[in-house]
Design a protein around this motif. Structure first.
Motif, PDB file in Angstrom:
ATOM      1  N   UNK A 155       0.769  -1.164  -0.082  1.00  0.00           N
ATOM      2  CA  UNK A 155      -0.157  -0.218   0.111  1.00  0.00           C
ATOM      3  C   UNK A 155       0.592   1.245   0.072  1.00  0.00           C
ATOM      4  N   UNK A 156       0.558   2.181  -1.135  1.00  0.00           N
ATOM      5  CA  UNK A 156       1.249   3.542  -1.007  1.00  0.00           C
ATOM      6  C   UNK A 156       0.725   4.443   0.116  1.00  0.00           C
ATOM      7  N   UNK A 157       1.186   5.750  -0.229  1.00  0.00           N
ATOM      8  CA  UNK A 157       0.687   6.730   0.812  1.00  0.00           C
ATOM      9  C   UNK A 157      -1.035   6.916   0.647  1.00  0.00           C
ATOM     10  N   UNK A 158      -1.211   6.855  -0.552  1.00  0.00           N
ATOM     11  CA  UNK A 158      -2.607   6.994  -0.769  1.00  0.00           C
ATOM     12  C   UNK A 158      -3.533   5.705  -0.626  1.00  0.00           C
ATOM     13  N   UNK A 159      -2.770   4.669  -0.028  1.00  0.00           N
ATOM     14  CA  UNK A 159      -3.501   3.399   0.253  1.00  0.00           C
ATOM     15  C   UNK A 159      -3.636   2.552  -0.831  1.00  0.00           C
ATOM     16  N   UNK A 160      -3.499   2.962  -1.939  1.00  0.00           N
ATOM     17  CA  UNK A 160      -3.368   2.165  -3.281  1.00  0.00           C
ATOM     18  C   UNK A 160      -2.244   1.381  -3.504  1.00  0.00           C
ATOM     19  N   UNK A 161      -2.489   0.147  -3.861  1.00  0.00           N
ATOM     20  CA  UNK A 161      -1.147  -0.607  -3.832  1.00  0.00           C
ATOM     21  C   UNK A 161      -0.415  -0.215  -5.093  1.00  0.00           C
ATOM     22  N   UNK A 162       0.903  -0.196  -4.707  1.00  0.00           N
ATOM     23  CA  UNK A 162       2.091   0.121  -5.704  1.00  0.00           C
ATOM     24  C   UNK A 162       3.154  -0.906  -5.851  1.00  0.00           C
ATOM     25  N   UNK A 163       3.732  -0.961  -6.718  1.00  0.00           N
ATOM     26  CA  UNK A 163       4.917  -2.082  -7.284  1.00  0.00           C
ATOM     27  C   UNK A 163       6.194  -1.675  -6.628  1.00  0.00           C
ATOM     28  N   UNK A 164       6.725  -2.177  -5.882  1.00  0.00           N
ATOM     29  CA  UNK A 164       8.045  -1.745  -5.066  1.00  0.00           C
ATOM     30  C   UNK A 164       9.271  -3.037  -5.489  1.00  0.00           C
ATOM     31  N   UNK A 165      10.228  -2.618  -5.762  1.00  0.00           N
ATOM     32  CA  UNK A 165      11.452  -3.619  -6.052  1.00  0.00           C
ATOM     33  C   UNK A 165      12.631  -3.224  -5.018  1.00  0.00           C
ATOM     34  N   UNK A 166      13.517  -3.905  -4.940  1.00  0.00           N
ATOM     35  CA  UNK A 166      14.836  -3.933  -4.452  1.00  0.00           C
ATOM     36  C   UNK A 166      14.685  -4.224  -2.846  1.00  0.00           C
ATOM     37  N   UNK A 167      15.202  -5.467  -2.551  1.00  0.00           N
ATOM     38  CA  UNK A 167      15.002  -6.168  -1.368  1.00  0.00           C
ATOM     39  C   UNK A 167      15.351  -5.580  -0.144  1.00  0.00           C
ATOM     40  N   UNK A 168      16.628  -4.893  -0.055  1.00  0.00           N
ATOM     41  CA  UNK A 168      16.884  -4.242   1.189  1.00  0.00           C
ATOM     42  C   UNK A 168      16.133  -3.056   1.613  1.00  0.00           C
ATOM     43  N   UNK A 169      15.623  -2.413   0.627  1.00  0.00           N
ATOM     44  CA  UNK A 169      14.808  -1.314   1.238  1.00  0.00           C
ATOM     45  C   UNK A 169      13.457  -1.976   1.687  1.00  0.00           C
ATOM     46  N   UNK A 170      12.911  -2.873   1.027  1.00  0.00           N
ATOM     47  CA  UNK A 170      11.754  -3.567   1.347  1.00  0.00           C
ATOM     48  C   UNK A 170      11.718  -4.050   2.818  1.00  0.00           C
ATOM     49  N   UNK A 171      12.976  -4.662   2.925  1.00  0.00           N
ATOM     50  CA  UNK A 171      13.285  -5.531   4.370  1.00  0.00           C
ATOM     51  C   UNK A 171      13.013  -4.320   5.369  1.00  0.00           C
ATOM     52  N   UNK A 172      13.428  -3.053   5.074  1.00  0.00           N
ATOM     53  CA  UNK A 172      13.564  -2.054   6.169  1.00  0.00           C
ATOM     54  C   UNK A 172      11.935  -1.412   6.081  1.00  0.00           C
ATOM     55  N   UNK A 173      11.571  -1.588   5.347  1.00  0.00           N
ATOM     56  CA  UNK A 173       9.957  -1.023   5.194  1.00  0.00           C
ATOM     57  C   UNK A 173       9.033  -1.915   6.012  1.00  0.00           C
ATOM     58  N   UNK A 174       9.162  -3.200   5.765  1.00  0.00           N
ATOM     59  CA  UNK A 174       8.476  -4.347   6.751  1.00  0.00           C
ATOM     60  C   UNK A 174       8.808  -4.294   7.854  1.00  0.00           C
ATOM     61  N   UNK A 175       9.988  -3.882   8.252  1.00  0.00           N
ATOM     62  CA  UNK A 175      10.513  -3.839   9.400  1.00  0.00           C
ATOM     63  C   UNK A 175       9.553  -2.564  10.329  1.00  0.00           C
ATOM     64  N   UNK A 176       9.459  -1.632   9.477  1.00  0.00           N
ATOM     65  CA  UNK A 176       8.880  -0.444  10.168  1.00  0.00           C
ATOM     66  C   UNK A 176       7.408  -0.634  10.227  1.00  0.00           C
ATOM     67  N   UNK A 177       6.648  -1.617   9.260  1.00  0.00           N
ATOM     68  CA  UNK A 177       5.226  -1.424   9.223  1.00  0.00           C
ATOM     69  C   UNK A 177       4.809  -2.563   9.776  1.00  0.00           C
ATOM     70  N   UNK A 178       5.668  -3.711  10.051  1.00  0.00           N
ATOM     71  CA  UNK A 178       5.124  -5.047  10.415  1.00  0.00           C
ATOM     72  C   UNK A 178       5.892  -5.504  11.914  1.00  0.00           C
ATOM     73  N   UNK A 179       5.196  -5.746  12.843  1.00  0.00           N
ATOM     74  CA  UNK A 179       5.792  -6.016  14.095  1.00  0.00           C
ATOM     75  C   UNK A 179       6.267  -7.156  14.389  1.00  0.00           C
ATOM     76  N   UNK A 180       7.185  -7.715  15.158  1.00  0.00           N
ATOM     77  CA  UNK A 180       7.709  -8.963  15.577  1.00  0.00           C
ATOM     78  C   UNK A 180       8.747  -9.636  14.759  1.00  0.00           C
ATOM     79  N   UNK A 181       9.573 -10.560  15.426  1.00  0.00           N
ATOM     80  CA  UNK A 181      10.432 -11.286  14.893  1.00  0.00           C
ATOM     81  C   UNK A 181      11.227 -10.542  13.962  1.00  0.00           C
ATOM     82  N   UNK A 182      11.894  -9.561  14.242  1.00  0.00           N
ATOM     83  CA  UNK A 182      12.800  -8.372  13.620  1.00  0.00           C
ATOM     84  C   UNK A 182      14.024  -9.149  13.150  1.00  0.00           C
TER      85      UNK A 182
END
Ligand SMILES: N[C@@H](CCC(=O)N[C@@H](CS)C(=O)NCC(=O)O)C(=O)O
Length: 343
Positions: free
Chosen positions: A59-86
């Motif tokens: 989900x992008x800032x407007x809540x719409x789905x956006x296509x995201x690539x590049x595993x390293x920043x995706x890992x940090x984004x999921x760490x920020x947005x999804x809690x647990x088992x860091x």
């Protein structure tokens, strides 16, 4: 940010970064929908700016789905947005080391992965048969033949991107073997790079090693013969959803083992000269870089993405608190990685 689980991603079993991220999602108990698709448009989903596997749909800032690539920043984004088992070590000094070694896996080990797959006949032949079938196992044999031939041609013509050529091939192979020896010693003391639980670097190594140890015949046979420990570790990393994530299992700056310093020394010996020479050549507007790795001449086209990797590491160092920066500086000087900090 409101996530709808399962989150969707597109990728392929033959894509090392896809395998990296699938194992991250399993470990972190993040439900996912796995669309096995090649590059190109995916029905019902937005297209990424750059066609890379894996592609995540978040989900992008407007809540719409956006296509995201590049595993390293995706890992940090999921760490920020999804809690647990860091998968990011709480000690900032280990956090920086973890980021360096994730990059070593993603960018240096990736050279060995791409080199062995597309520079050896047996591996090219197998890839041509298997990679297209991973996309669609029902495709007819004659269609597979054509797809396989086309894709192999495309990838062989892209060997220059990772710097695999007549000069560098032997250096890549010698250093893959040095990597196996060094990593194997660490695994004889610790089940993961970051101690008793995996960090982002473990998933970076794992992604490339899935192909190097269990897919492409030449490096798989070599790895099994030289380091059955690394070979076996890859199967353990495949699915860690059942692995306990205890706080006390992280390595800290106090418990940092010599076996991890040895991996940093390898980073400093074979990858850092390339990162530095690449950034300098790009600064000078040159198309090619030339440097020495282990006393051997290394020539390849410049790689803008790896210049970004160097910048990102230097920024992360700059973001550390003063005391942590001093601890990291001492460690990098000790392991021959001081040049990473000297802009
Ligand atoms: N830095 C990216 C690299 C992703 C990447 O290079 N993926 C490969 C497949 S494993 C790809 O799509 N390459 C472009 C191509 O083949 O056109 C990441 O960490 O996700």
């Amino acid at each position: 940010m409101a996530y709808n689980f399962p989150i969707a991603l597109r990728g392929s079993p033959g894509s090392p970064y896809t395998r990296k991220m699938l194992s991250v999602l399993r470990y972190r108990h993040i439900a996912y929908r796995y669309l096995i698709r090649p590059h190109g448009p995916v029905e019902g989903y937005p297209s990424p700016k750059v066609e890379l596997l894996p592609t995540f749909y978040l989900p992008g800032a407007d809540g719409q789905l956006e296509a995201v690539v590049d595993s390293t920043p995706i890992i940090r984004r999921l760490e920020r947005d999804v809690a647990g088992r860091s998968i990011l070590p709480p000690d900032p000094v280990l956090g920086f080391i973890d980021e360096m070694l994730e990059d070593f896996g993603d960018e240096w080990l990736a050279k060995a992965m791409f080199h062995y797959r597309w520079a050896f006949d047996a591996d090219v032949a197998q890839a041509a048969q298997v990679l297209p079938r991973w996309i669609n196992v029902t495709w007819a044999d004659d269609f597979i033949e054509r797809q396989g031939a086309m894709f192999s041609r495309r990838q062989i013509d892209r060997l220059y991107v990772v710097g695999s050529n007549a000069t560098t091939g032997k250096i890549i192979e010698a250093n893959y073997e040095a990597f196996l020896d060094t990593f194997s010693v660490h695994l004889s003391r610790h089940p993961f790079l970051m101690g008793g639980r995996p960090g982002a670097s473990d998933f970076g190594f794992f992604g490339q090693l899935t192909q190097l140890t269990h897919v492409d015949p030449t490096p798989s046979a070599l790895t099994l013969a030289r380091s059955p420990r690394v070979y076996a570790w890859v199967d353990v990393m495949e699915d860690l959803s059942g692995h306990d994530a205890r706080e006390e299992d992280w390595l800290t700056r106090e418990t940092l083992p010599d076996t991890l310093k040895a991996l940093l020394a390898l980073f400093g010996r074979v990858y850092l000269p390339l990162l530095i020479a690449n950034a300098a050549a790009i600064d000078r507007g040159q198309k090619q870089l030339e440097t020495e790795i282990d006393g051997a001449r290394w020539v390849q086209d410049t790689n803008p993405y790896q210049a970004k990797c160097l910048l990102t590491l230097r920024r992360s160092f700059g973001d550390l608190a003063e005391g942590d920066r001093a601890a990291v500086t001492a460690l990098l000087e000790e392991t021959g990685c001081g040049a990473l900090l000297r802009a």
